[in-house]
Enzyme design. Structure first.
Site, short mmCIF file in Angstrom:
data_model
loop_
_atom_site.label_atom_id
_atom_site.label_comp_id
_atom_site.label_asym_id
_atom_site.label_seq_id
_atom_site.Cartn_x
_atom_site.Cartn_y
_atom_site.Cartn_z
CE LYS A 53 5.61 30.32 -6.61
NZ LYS A 53 5.18 31.60 -6.95
CD GLN A 97 3.91 34.84 -5.76
OE1 GLN A 97 4.74 34.05 -5.74
NE2 GLN A 97 3.01 34.58 -6.19
CG ASP A 120 8.25 33.43 -12.62
OD1 ASP A 120 7.97 32.07 -12.79
OD2 ASP A 120 7.53 34.13 -12.07
#
Ligand code: NAP
Length: 284
Positions: A53, A97, A120
């Site tokens: 990322k 994460q 997200d």
């Protein structure tokens, strides 16, 4: 014989567009979009995902900031970092994460992320917005699946779509996105009886289970569009999907591979969501 549609290629095309836009922005002297990635612990696959990322952000010219916490951090430590990112006007998107180390409550932590920075798409407000067809952040992997199906040339209108897996992260939102495009959607899960009988009716088949090569040719309709979301590490160290790609390829119209399929599209959609958050923050 079907074609293999590489997410890596589609992601590269989309990232090139973003890179150009960001170069123009940079020249104008404006603040650049910034993604904050928060990670607790040192889970090896998660570390490699956050590195990918970071690399993707650098490639398109987007800023990124890493916040790492030890595996034995408390929920309060984690939430303190999230709050600081929420309040930081230089951060547009926040990615937590997952999975988190044992003892940390992921659902609670996700709820702490400001919905306007939830790139997200996992905050309950964004989940509800998707359900209600209101503008919000769509989770990255499901959005990537839709872009891949579009790239394959799949037609959604009235298509029979089967989604195997019903997780909040993938199966549920993919099903909703397909339904919103007027596909007739069937969702399957671990309690589904006669899975092959159902999947073999599908014009569009999306598999997000986490079971290596679960889907063999008898599960697939002739001419189907197949998206393999699963990522499984074999004892040999090699990665494979939930679909036996080689065996299914002659039967389907198109299929995504693992690796280089959905994974790169997930990262690409994360960057696009961060860009969207940035534009919304700048216009606020
Ligand atoms: P998950 O939360 O574990 O969900 C798996 C789903 O599969 C569940 O709904 C489960 O049913 C269902 N399932 C399990 N065994 C089954 C079977 N034999 N037949 C039919 N359904 C079955 O996993 P996830 O987070 O959705 O991820 C799924 C896979 O996608 C994993 O391999 C993950 O690594 C991969 N993934 C890839 C990306 C990417 O960017 N490439 C992103 C996210 C996930 P129940 O609900 O009944 O338990």
């Amino acid at each position: 014989m079907g074609v293999i549609v590489y997410g890596s290629e589609l992601a590269a095309e989309r990232k090139a567009v973003m890179k150009e836009k960001l170069a123009v922005l940079k020249k104008s002297g404006a603040r650049m979009p910034c993604l904050a990635v928060i990670m607790a612990g040192n889970d090896a696959p998660s570390l490699s995902y956050i590195r990918a990322k970071e690399k993707a952000c650098a490639y398109v010219g987007m800023d990124s900031r890493m916040f790492t916490l030890p595996a034995d951090c408390t929920q309060l430590d984690l939430e303190d970092v999230i709050c600081r990112c929420n309040e930081d006007g230089g951060i547009d998107g926040i990615l937590l994460q997952l999975p988190l180390p044992d003892g940390l409550d992921a659902e609670r932590a996700l709820r702490m992320i400001s919905p306007s920075k939830d790139v997200d798409g996992l905050h309950p407000i964004n989940v509800a917005r998707l359900q209600l067809r209101k503008p919000g952040f769509v989770p990255c992997t499901p959005q990537g699946v839709i872009y891949l199906l579009e790239k394959m040339g799949a037609s959604f209108e009235g298509a029979r779509a089967v989604v195997v897996g019903r997780s909040q992260l993938v199966g549920m939102p993919v099903s909703k996105l397909l339904l919103d495009r007027n596909a007739t959607v069937t969702m399957c899960h671990s309690h589904t009886r006669n899975l092959a009988q159902i999947t073999s009716q599908a014009d569009i088949l999306v598999v997000a289970v986490g079971s290596p090569k679960l889907i063999t040719p008898e599960y697939v309709r002739e001419g189907a569009y197949v998206v393999d979301v699963g990522v499984n590490r074999l004892s040999t160290g090699k990665l494979c999907g939930d679909v036996d790609t080689e065996a299914v390829l002659p039967k389907c119209a198109a299929i995504t591979p693992v690796p280089k399929g959905v994974g790169p599209m997930t990262i690409c959609c994360l960057l696009e969501n961060t860009m969207k958050a940035y534009q919304e923050h700048m216009n606020a």
